[in-house]
Design a protein around this motif. Sequence first.
Motif, PDB file in Angstrom:
ATOM      1  N   ARG A 126      35.709  28.303  66.964  1.00 39.83           N
ATOM      2  CA  ARG A 126      35.885  28.817  65.596  1.00 39.83           C
ATOM      3  C   ARG A 126      37.325  29.234  65.341  1.00 39.83           C
ATOM      4  O   ARG A 126      37.834  29.066  64.241  1.00 39.83           O
ATOM      5  N   LEU A 127      37.976  29.774  66.349  1.00 40.04           N
ATOM      6  CA  LEU A 127      39.383  30.154  66.196  1.00 40.04           C
ATOM      7  C   LEU A 127      40.266  28.924  66.010  1.00 40.04           C
ATOM      8  O   LEU A 127      41.165  28.920  65.171  1.00 40.04           O
ATOM      9  N   VAL A 128      40.007  27.898  66.789  1.00 39.47           N
ATOM     10  CA  VAL A 128      40.772  26.658  66.667  1.00 39.47           C
ATOM     11  C   VAL A 128      40.568  26.062  65.276  1.00 39.47           C
ATOM     12  O   VAL A 128      41.535  25.653  64.619  1.00 39.47           O
ATOM     13  N   GLU A 129      39.326  26.034  64.808  1.00 38.44           N
ATOM     14  CA  GLU A 129      39.048  25.497  63.471  1.00 38.44           C
ATOM     15  C   GLU A 129      39.802  26.288  62.405  1.00 38.44           C
ATOM     16  O   GLU A 129      40.390  25.712  61.494  1.00 38.44           O
ATOM     17  N   ALA A 130      39.782  27.607  62.522  1.00 34.04           N
ATOM     18  CA  ALA A 130      40.480  28.447  61.546  1.00 34.04           C
ATOM     19  C   ALA A 130      41.990  28.262  61.644  1.00 34.04           C
ATOM     20  O   ALA A 130      42.681  28.188  60.621  1.00 34.04           O
ATOM     21  N   THR A 146      43.691  25.332  59.874  1.00 35.55           N
ATOM     22  CA  THR A 146      43.904  25.335  58.426  1.00 35.55           C
ATOM     23  C   THR A 146      45.372  25.558  58.089  1.00 35.55           C
ATOM     24  O   THR A 146      45.779  25.313  56.966  1.00 35.55           O
ATOM     25  N   GLY A 147      46.159  26.020  59.046  1.00 37.27           N
ATOM     26  CA  GLY A 147      47.596  26.188  58.839  1.00 37.27           C
ATOM     27  C   GLY A 147      48.267  24.830  58.780  1.00 37.27           C
ATOM     28  O   GLY A 147      47.832  23.874  59.416  1.00 37.27           O
ATOM     29  N   LYS A 148      49.322  24.753  58.017  1.00 38.44           N
ATOM     30  CA  LYS A 148      50.003  23.472  57.827  1.00 38.44           C
ATOM     31  C   LYS A 148      50.937  23.125  58.983  1.00 38.44           C
ATOM     32  O   LYS A 148      50.863  22.069  59.559  1.00 38.44           O
ATOM     33  N   GLN A 149      51.821  24.036  59.315  1.00 36.93           N
ATOM     34  CA  GLN A 149      52.824  23.781  60.340  1.00 36.93           C
ATOM     35  C   GLN A 149      52.357  24.351  61.680  1.00 36.93           C
ATOM     36  O   GLN A 149      51.615  25.323  61.717  1.00 36.93           O
ATOM     37  N   PRO A 150      52.821  23.761  62.782  1.00 35.23           N
ATOM     38  CA  PRO A 150      52.422  24.260  64.108  1.00 35.23           C
ATOM     39  C   PRO A 150      52.706  25.751  64.299  1.00 35.23           C
ATOM     40  O   PRO A 150      51.869  26.468  64.849  1.00 35.23           O
ATOM     41  N   ASP A 151      53.847  26.230  63.822  1.00 38.43           N
ATOM     42  CA  ASP A 151      54.161  27.653  63.988  1.00 38.43           C
ATOM     43  C   ASP A 151      53.201  28.534  63.190  1.00 38.43           C
ATOM     44  O   ASP A 151      52.812  29.609  63.653  1.00 38.43           O
ATOM     45  N   ALA A 152      52.815  28.095  62.012  1.00 37.23           N
ATOM     46  CA  ALA A 152      51.850  28.856  61.206  1.00 37.23           C
ATOM     47  C   ALA A 152      50.487  28.863  61.897  1.00 37.23           C
ATOM     48  O   ALA A 152      49.785  29.881  61.888  1.00 37.23           O
ATOM     49  N   ARG A 153      50.128  27.744  62.491  1.00 35.11           N
ATOM     50  CA  ARG A 153      48.850  27.659  63.215  1.00 35.11           C
ATOM     51  C   ARG A 153      48.882  28.566  64.446  1.00 35.11           C
ATOM     52  O   ARG A 153      47.910  29.264  64.740  1.00 35.11           O
ATOM     53  N   LEU A 204      46.502  31.784  65.050  1.00 28.90           N
ATOM     54  CA  LEU A 204      45.729  31.855  66.285  1.00 28.90           C
ATOM     55  C   LEU A 204      46.018  33.164  67.015  1.00 28.90           C
ATOM     56  O   LEU A 204      45.094  33.841  67.488  1.00 28.90           O
ATOM     57  N   ASP A 205      47.287  33.546  67.119  1.00 27.10           N
ATOM     58  CA  ASP A 205      47.658  34.803  67.774  1.00 27.10           C
ATOM     59  C   ASP A 205      46.975  35.992  67.101  1.00 27.10           C
ATOM     60  O   ASP A 205      46.427  36.863  67.775  1.00 27.10           O
ATOM     61  N   GLN A 206      47.028  36.026  65.784  1.00 34.20           N
ATOM     62  CA  GLN A 206      46.426  37.139  65.049  1.00 34.20           C
ATOM     63  C   GLN A 206      44.928  37.229  65.326  1.00 34.20           C
ATOM     64  O   GLN A 206      44.400  38.320  65.562  1.00 34.20           O
ATOM     65  N   MET A 207      44.258  36.107  65.290  1.00 35.99           N
ATOM     66  CA  MET A 207      42.810  36.109  65.532  1.00 35.99           C
ATOM     67  C   MET A 207      42.496  36.463  66.979  1.00 35.99           C
ATOM     68  O   MET A 207      41.563  37.232  67.243  1.00 35.99           O
ATOM     69  N   ALA A 208      43.252  35.914  67.912  1.00 36.88           N
ATOM     70  CA  ALA A 208      42.992  36.162  69.333  1.00 36.88           C
ATOM     71  C   ALA A 208      43.174  37.639  69.674  1.00 36.88           C
ATOM     72  O   ALA A 208      42.415  38.190  70.478  1.00 36.88           O
ATOM     73  N   LEU A 209      44.151  38.284  69.066  1.00 34.08           N
ATOM     74  CA  LEU A 209      44.393  39.697  69.341  1.00 34.08           C
ATOM     75  C   LEU A 209      43.306  40.595  68.759  1.00 34.08           C
ATOM     76  O   LEU A 209      43.166  41.746  69.176  1.00 34.08           O
ATOM     77  N   ARG A 210      42.510  40.069  67.828  1.00 34.40           N
ATOM     78  CA  ARG A 210      41.408  40.842  67.248  1.00 34.40           C
ATOM     79  C   ARG A 210      40.088  40.646  67.994  1.00 34.40           C
ATOM     80  O   ARG A 210      39.114  41.314  67.711  1.00 34.40           O
ATOM     81  N   LEU A 211      40.052  39.707  68.939  1.00 36.69           N
ATOM     82  CA  LEU A 211      38.819  39.487  69.702  1.00 36.69           C
ATOM     83  C   LEU A 211      38.486  40.715  70.532  1.00 36.69           C
ATOM     84  O   LEU A 211      39.382  41.441  70.969  1.00 36.69           O
TER      85      LEU A 211
END
Length: 181
Positions: A68-72, A75-82, A86-93
């Motif tokens: 689910r994190l990868v899917e979310a 949705t980012g356009k550029q690799p750095d945005a993705r 991902l970092d933001q979501m992973a830190l909230r796990l």
Amino acid sequence: MAAHRFSQRDWLDLGLAALAEAGPAGVTIEALCRRGGKTKGSFYAHFVTGEAYLTALAEHWREAYTRRLVEAADTGKQPDARLSLLDQMALRLDSRVEQGMRRLAASDIAVMRVCTQVDRERIAYLAGLHRASGRFDEKNALALARLEYAAFVGFQQIDTGAGGAGAAESYQLFLGLTGRS
């Protein structure tokens, strides 16, 4: 009013919560039934054995904590945005779930296999994003992904004395050193 009938998903969500709060001891059939206020018959209506449950729980963790994190992130356009998303979501796990799953893997071969697959999936995804950023060739992207993932898992598994906020701050510093903060 009729009692809520537990679905397979309910049992798996209950298991992740139990794993976070009590570790592997919280995901025995007896402990889960007690926690959910359900009978063993209810449990066995969804899972043939305790081992089948643990395998399903590991797959549920993989879906919720990786796919689910990868899917979310995708949705980012550029690799750095993705990567940033991902970092933001992973830190909230909930790191307690990750810790519990890895402790469970130490005593269950099927869970260990899923954990190993998840580690490889996560590293491969990070490496792909690092390659796509244009800053790293394939070899260095993979090396950076391994280091980054090892830091992420390490901060979850060891007590650095910095607490949760300190670990997140240290991880952000690590990301900054790799040019990503």
